[in-house]
Design an enzyme around this catalytic site. Structure first.
Site, PDB file in Angstrom:
ATOM      1  N   SER A 189       0.834  -1.200   0.000  1.00 43.74           N
ATOM      2  CA  SER A 189       0.000   0.000   0.000  1.00 43.74           C
ATOM      3  C   SER A 189       0.872   1.254   0.000  1.00 43.74           C
ATOM      4  CB  SER A 189      -0.943  -0.040   1.213  1.00 43.74           C
ATOM      5  OG  SER A 189      -1.931   0.949   1.127  1.00 43.74           O
ATOM      6  N   ASP A 201     -10.380  -3.419  -4.986  1.00 43.26           N
ATOM      7  CA  ASP A 201      -9.503  -2.379  -4.454  1.00 43.26           C
ATOM      8  C   ASP A 201      -9.474  -1.217  -5.436  1.00 43.26           C
ATOM      9  OD1 ASP A 201      -7.451  -0.818  -3.421  1.00 43.26           O
ATOM     10  OD2 ASP A 201      -5.992  -2.434  -3.302  1.00 43.26           O
ATOM     11  N   HIS A 255      -8.085  -4.787  -0.484  1.00 45.34           N
ATOM     12  CA  HIS A 255      -6.924  -4.072   0.020  1.00 45.34           C
ATOM     13  C   HIS A 255      -6.668  -4.505   1.465  1.00 45.34           C
ATOM     14  CE1 HIS A 255      -4.085  -0.702  -0.397  1.00 45.34           C
ATOM     15  NE2 HIS A 255      -4.242  -0.568   0.908  1.00 45.34           N
TER      16      HIS A 255
END
Length: 314
Positions: free
Chosen positions: A161, A254, A284
């Protein structure tokens, strides 16, 4: 390009995976970290996130050596598996939107990657926003990696991320500073790379569990990284030649999915060896679900295999 401030007008819906394991994971996460967490204070967000991470903590593999340290004035944590066979180092940058996360938040994940790759992993505890806005996070990661590279070691960059954004930026900077040949590869896990908010995934997955498009906008605003900064947003880099071999894993559910897709395509066009996996039932943050979701377990296995292959290079 990656400069749009407007979300696609495409009709959105409430996407939800079918796999029972990941659905159970979503429900468990929502009990610790509510979907609208970014509306709370920074202190509350961190408290919720720390509780969530503690819930998904696991013991270290047998015989693993773990040590907290400081490299170039930046706190780090070393993980060294009992059967470490590589002289190369894995450098890990954690996710959390640059607002939450620490050495502790990804402790078990880092330990298991080190164990699988049979290599030492160094996790960076970079400074967080909003107390420290961009480029503080990048500079912390750069100082650590520069110190390791300057010592003659070769590294594999890994990040999830926000950490994927940092890892990608460090790879670009290493190339610019003449250390590109010492970066054996980069593994980017559902990375935030500065994608255009009009791309399909930002509309289709605007309300996805784990991360919404509004969350992405919030984190960008808190970080305050210019959209044309090549060390912040790898998708703004015009020339990708000379970057290391790359593994990108994205989640179907996501909004950042198209960041991974597009960066894969651009790397391939630049002649970079790149592998891409899009996990069809994942959201995610699926790294934390690896012990309760079959899909996450499979995805984690492929990730570890990719990192191991990079570490095994001469």
């Amino acid at each position: 390009m990656a400069n749009s401030d407007q979300v696609s007008s495409e009709v959105t819906y409430d996407p939800m995976p079918d796999e029972e394991g990941i659905r159970a994971f979503i429900a468990k996460c929502d009990g610790f970290y509510p979907p609208d967490a970014v509306a709370a204070s920074i202190e509350q967000q961190r408290s919720w996130y720390d509780a969530l991470c503690a819930e998904f903590a696991f013991p270290h593999p047998d015989g693993m050596q773990v040590e907290d340290d400081v490299i170039a004035d930046v706190p780090v944590r070393h993980y060294r598996s009992a059967d470490c066979t590589s002289n190369h180092k894995i450098v890990y940058m954690h996710g959390g939107g640059f607002v939450v996360g620490s050495r502790d938040s990804h402790d078990a994940i880092c330990a298991e990657i080190s164990e699988a790759a049979k290599a030492e992993l160094i996790a960076i505890d970079y400074r967080l926003a909003p107390e420290h806005i961009w480029p503080a996070q990048h500079e912390d990661c750069h100082r650590v990696t520069q110190s390791i590279l300057a010592s003659g070691k070769k590294i594999v960059l890994v990040g999830d991320s926000a950490g994927g954004m940092l890892a990608a930026g460090i790879a670009v900077r290493a190339r610019e500073e003449g250390f590109g040949d010492r970066v054996l590869g980069q593994a980017l896990i559902y990375p935030a790379l500065g994608g255009d908010l009009n791309w399909p995934s930002y509309g289709q997955m605007a309300n996805a569990p784990g991360l919404s498009t509004d969350d992405v906008i919030y984190y960008r605003d808190v970080l305050k990284a210019p959209m044309d900064d090549p060390f912040a947003h790898a998708l703004s880099v015009d020339d990708l030649r000379g970057l290391p071999s790359t593994y990108i894993t994205a989640a179907h559910f996501d909004p950042l999915r198209d960041d991974g897709r597009e960066y894969t395509a651009r790397l391939a066009r630049a002649g970079i060896s790149v592998q891409y996996r899009e996990e069809p039932q994942m959201i995610h943050g699926w790294l934390r679900a690896r012990h309760m979701s079959p899909g996450a377990k499979t995805a984690f296995g492929h990730l570890c295999d990719a990192i191991s292959a990079m570490v095994d290079q001469k």
